[in-house]
Design a protein around this motif. Structure first.
Motif, mmCIF file in Angstrom:
data_model
loop_
_atom_site.group_PDB
_atom_site.id
_atom_site.type_symbol
_atom_site.label_atom_id
_atom_site.label_comp_id
_atom_site.label_asym_id
_atom_site.label_seq_id
_atom_site.Cartn_x
_atom_site.Cartn_y
_atom_site.Cartn_z
ATOM 1 N N LEU A 186 18.944 27.438 76.719
ATOM 2 C CA LEU A 186 20.112 27.201 77.564
ATOM 3 C C LEU A 186 21.339 27.926 77.008
ATOM 4 N N THR A 187 21.829 28.902 77.748
ATOM 5 C CA THR A 187 23.000 29.656 77.294
ATOM 6 C C THR A 187 24.207 29.340 78.160
ATOM 7 N N SER A 188 25.295 28.980 77.506
ATOM 8 C CA SER A 188 26.539 28.754 78.236
ATOM 9 C C SER A 188 27.265 30.081 78.393
ATOM 10 N N MET A 189 27.491 30.501 79.620
ATOM 11 C CA MET A 189 28.197 31.753 79.855
ATOM 12 C C MET A 189 29.689 31.588 79.574
ATOM 13 N N ASP A 190 30.149 30.337 79.469
ATOM 14 C CA ASP A 190 31.559 30.094 79.161
ATOM 15 C C ASP A 190 31.857 30.273 77.680
ATOM 16 N N THR A 191 30.870 29.903 76.831
ATOM 17 C CA THR A 191 31.127 29.996 75.384
ATOM 18 C C THR A 191 30.481 31.222 74.751
ATOM 19 N N ASP A 192 29.524 31.832 75.448
ATOM 20 C CA ASP A 192 28.801 32.964 74.861
ATOM 21 C C ASP A 192 29.761 34.075 74.452
ATOM 22 N N GLY A 193 29.623 34.519 73.213
ATOM 23 C CA GLY A 193 30.460 35.618 72.729
ATOM 24 C C GLY A 193 31.822 35.190 72.206
ATOM 25 N N THR A 194 32.197 33.923 72.381
ATOM 26 C CA THR A 194 33.532 33.489 71.953
ATOM 27 C C THR A 194 33.583 33.123 70.469
ATOM 28 N N GLN A 195 32.445 32.738 69.893
ATOM 29 C CA GLN A 195 32.377 32.217 68.529
ATOM 30 C C GLN A 195 33.256 30.974 68.351
ATOM 31 N N GLU A 196 33.515 30.255 69.452
ATOM 32 C CA GLU A 196 34.369 29.063 69.366
ATOM 33 C C GLU A 196 33.583 27.760 69.470
ATOM 34 N N GLY A 197 32.272 27.867 69.407
ATOM 35 C CA GLY A 197 31.447 26.659 69.444
ATOM 36 C C GLY A 197 30.562 26.614 70.670
ATOM 37 N N PHE A 198 29.440 25.888 70.520
ATOM 38 C CA PHE A 198 28.499 25.729 71.637
ATOM 39 C C PHE A 198 29.144 24.854 72.709
ATOM 40 N N ASP A 199 28.618 24.903 73.922
ATOM 41 C CA ASP A 199 29.059 23.985 74.968
ATOM 42 C C ASP A 199 28.241 22.699 74.828
ATOM 43 N N CYS A 200 28.792 21.742 74.093
ATOM 44 C CA CYS A 200 28.047 20.510 73.785
ATOM 45 C C CYS A 200 27.846 19.648 75.021
ATOM 46 N N GLU A 201 28.788 19.708 75.936
ATOM 47 C CA GLU A 201 28.690 18.888 77.139
ATOM 48 C C GLU A 201 27.532 19.371 78.019
ATOM 49 N N LEU A 202 27.478 20.675 78.217
ATOM 50 C CA LEU A 202 26.368 21.261 78.972
ATOM 51 C C LEU A 202 25.044 20.937 78.284
ATOM 52 N N THR A 203 24.985 21.181 76.977
ATOM 53 C CA THR A 203 23.732 20.999 76.245
ATOM 54 C C THR A 203 23.249 19.559 76.323
ATOM 55 N N SER A 204 24.154 18.599 76.115
ATOM 56 C CA SER A 204 23.693 17.212 76.117
ATOM 57 C C SER A 204 23.327 16.753 77.520
ATOM 58 N N THR A 205 24.030 17.264 78.533
ATOM 59 C CA THR A 205 23.691 16.898 79.915
ATOM 60 C C THR A 205 22.249 17.293 80.220
ATOM 61 N N ILE A 206 21.878 18.510 79.827
ATOM 62 C CA ILE A 206 20.526 18.992 80.129
ATOM 63 C C ILE A 206 19.508 18.361 79.167
ATOM 64 N N SER A 207 19.828 18.359 77.886
ATOM 65 C CA SER A 207 18.846 17.925 76.891
ATOM 66 C C SER A 207 18.469 16.459 77.048
#
Lengths: 267, 197
Positions: A186-207
């Motif tokens: 699962l890749t967040s297109m909002d955080t990808d490349g920013t080096q500012e942290g994973f999208d934890c909300e997206l990840t936990s919603t799906i996981s």
């Protein structure tokens, strides 16, 4: 103890690793085989290779690269990028990949997920989902998904994040789980490349909604980000590329940090 | 010659590659005669229990396999190759396994994610040459939705929601639920221990 997995990603183009390479102690920093061996030595739990070659010639070199990487690698290897058919999957799996990642083709021809799972078992198929958060105020786009539930929503995008699909990421994740996906990348297109942290909300919603493992990707910039995606994001594994390209963040030192923060890891 | 049993579904290539890396030679075996001439047999399984038993039957590999067991030929089952040793599996009701071990392979239940994909620790129950030099608590790579219940033959177990058989020995038969060919240094050690038996 069941360990959270740390997965370095090699983005390959025309047989070379691309994306901010700053290694020392390597004869050739862009060589996928050498990098794979180094990550393996450092304690990577798996390796993902994504082919981002745009050309047909570039694609042709992929098989040779996979063969070279797989030869001396004794941890699981996932290969993705341009996998569209059962035949593409067959070729990669017989060349040395343990799993194939399917992204755009899964959206366009979902049967391919089922076919790969039926022929090679569900452990052999990872469905990659690129998701972008839908803004609350975004109206006027009739194709955007309007699922009937509260909270934030993410839309699935394909073709390297360029094409919105109108699919809700959570619904799509459920669907690919039913089709036979063994894992989701699962890749967040909002955080990808920013080096500012994973999208934890997206990840936990799906996981939390699925019974298959979810690999979080996009945004890793520090060791603390990994702690967050495992603890707050409920990720089963985390993938990153550029962060491991700097010697300040070796996989070994990251795992040491995670262990001290109470995250179960294989050391 | 070491025979790596190919019933049409297992990951034969990566096992061959690991054996070659360890400096031994092995061959893919998909004919009954291949098993007769083998000095040791490795059985890597993957996919579906029912498809595996059907693949073995269609290739007429079941009776040479039983003959090899009877002759005391060293055997190593991997993943589904461990599950094959039980009488049956919940994955394929009505399909008979090899029946070397009593009982049925069961599906993981509970709050843990299924499949169990990733690295879990080994708990070594008894001294065993297969795990010689492998430290207690070593992590190995698993990838499965079904598990073999713990029996007295289990020399290593792993905990994932419940305790299951991670390593088994019965006379000259060994089997592991994890993938030694994908478990880094520890896995290569287990494979090499088997090759040196």
């Amino acid at each position: 103890m069941f360990a959270k997995r740390i997965i370095p990603c090699l983005d390959c183009k025309d047989g070379r690793v691309v994306k901010g390479i700053h290694f020392v102690n390597l004869r050739d920093a862009g060589d996928p085989g050498e990098l794979a061996e180094m990550y393996n030595r450092e304690g990577a739990d798996e390796l993902v290779m994504l082919d981002i070659s745009a050309s047909r010639e570039g694609r042709a070199t992929l098989m040779e690269t996979v063969r070279r990487v797989a030869r001396r690698l004794f941890i699981p290897l996932t290969v993705g990028g341009g996998v569209r058919t059962l035949e593409d999957a067959r070729r990669l799996l017989s060349t040395g990949a343990d799993k194939v990642a399917v992204n755009t083709a899964a959206v366009e021809t979902p049967e391919v997920v089922m076919q790969i799972a039926e022929n090679y078992g569900r452990q052999a198929i990872v469905v990659a989902i690129d998701a972008r958060r839908l803004k609350k105020s975004s109206t006027g786009d009739a194709s955007a998904p309007q699922p009937n539930r509260l909270g934030p929503h993410w839309e699935v995008v394909t073709y390297g994040g360029t094409k919105p699909t109108g699919l809700d990421a959570l619904e799509w994740a459920h669907r690919v789980q039913e089709l036979g996906a063994g894992e989701i990348l699962l890749t967040s297109m909002d955080t990808d490349g920013t080096q500012e942290g994973f999208d934890c909300e997206l990840t936990s919603t799906i996981s939390r909604a699925l019974h298959i493992p979810v690999i979080a990707s996009g945004g890793a910039g520090s060791a603390q980000h990994f702690v967050e995606v495992f603890q707050r994001g409920s990720a089963d594994a985390a993938l990153a590329a550029s962060i491991f390209h700097y010697e300040t963040h070796t996989i070994g030192s990251l795992k040491e940090f995670l262990r001290n923060q109470g995250v179960p890891v294989r050391i | 010659m070491i025979a790596v049993l190919d019933y049409g579904g297992g990951n034969v290539g990566s096992v061959l590659k690991a054996i070659e890396y360890l400096g031994k030679s092995a061959q893919k075996a998909d004919q009954p005669a291949d098993l007769g001439s083998a000095e040791k047999i490795i059985f890597p399984g993957q996919g579906h229990f029912g498809a595996m038993m059907k693949g073995l039957e269609e290739r007429k590999l079941l009776s040479p396999l039983r003959e090899a067991f009877a002759a005391g030929k060293p055997f190593l089952g991997i993943c589904l190759g461990l599950q094959a040793l039980y009488e049956s599996s919940e994955e394929a009701p009505g399909v008979a396994g090899l029946g070397i071990l009593p009982g049925s392979v069961a599906r993981f239940q509970g709050i843990f994610k299924v499949p169990h994909i990733g690295w879990s620790q080994l708990e070594l129950r008894s001294e065993n040459q297969l795990f010689h030099g492998v430290p207690e608590g070593s992590f190995v790579y698993f990838c499965h939705s079904y598990y073999g219940p713990v029996r007295q033959e289990a020399c290593a177990v792993t905990e994932y929601g419940q305790t299951f058989s991670a390593g088994i020995q019965k006379e000259n038969l060994w089997a592991v639920q994890f993938h030694p060919e994908k478990s880094g240094e520890v896995g290569l050690r287990v494979l090499s221990n088997f090759l040196n038996i």
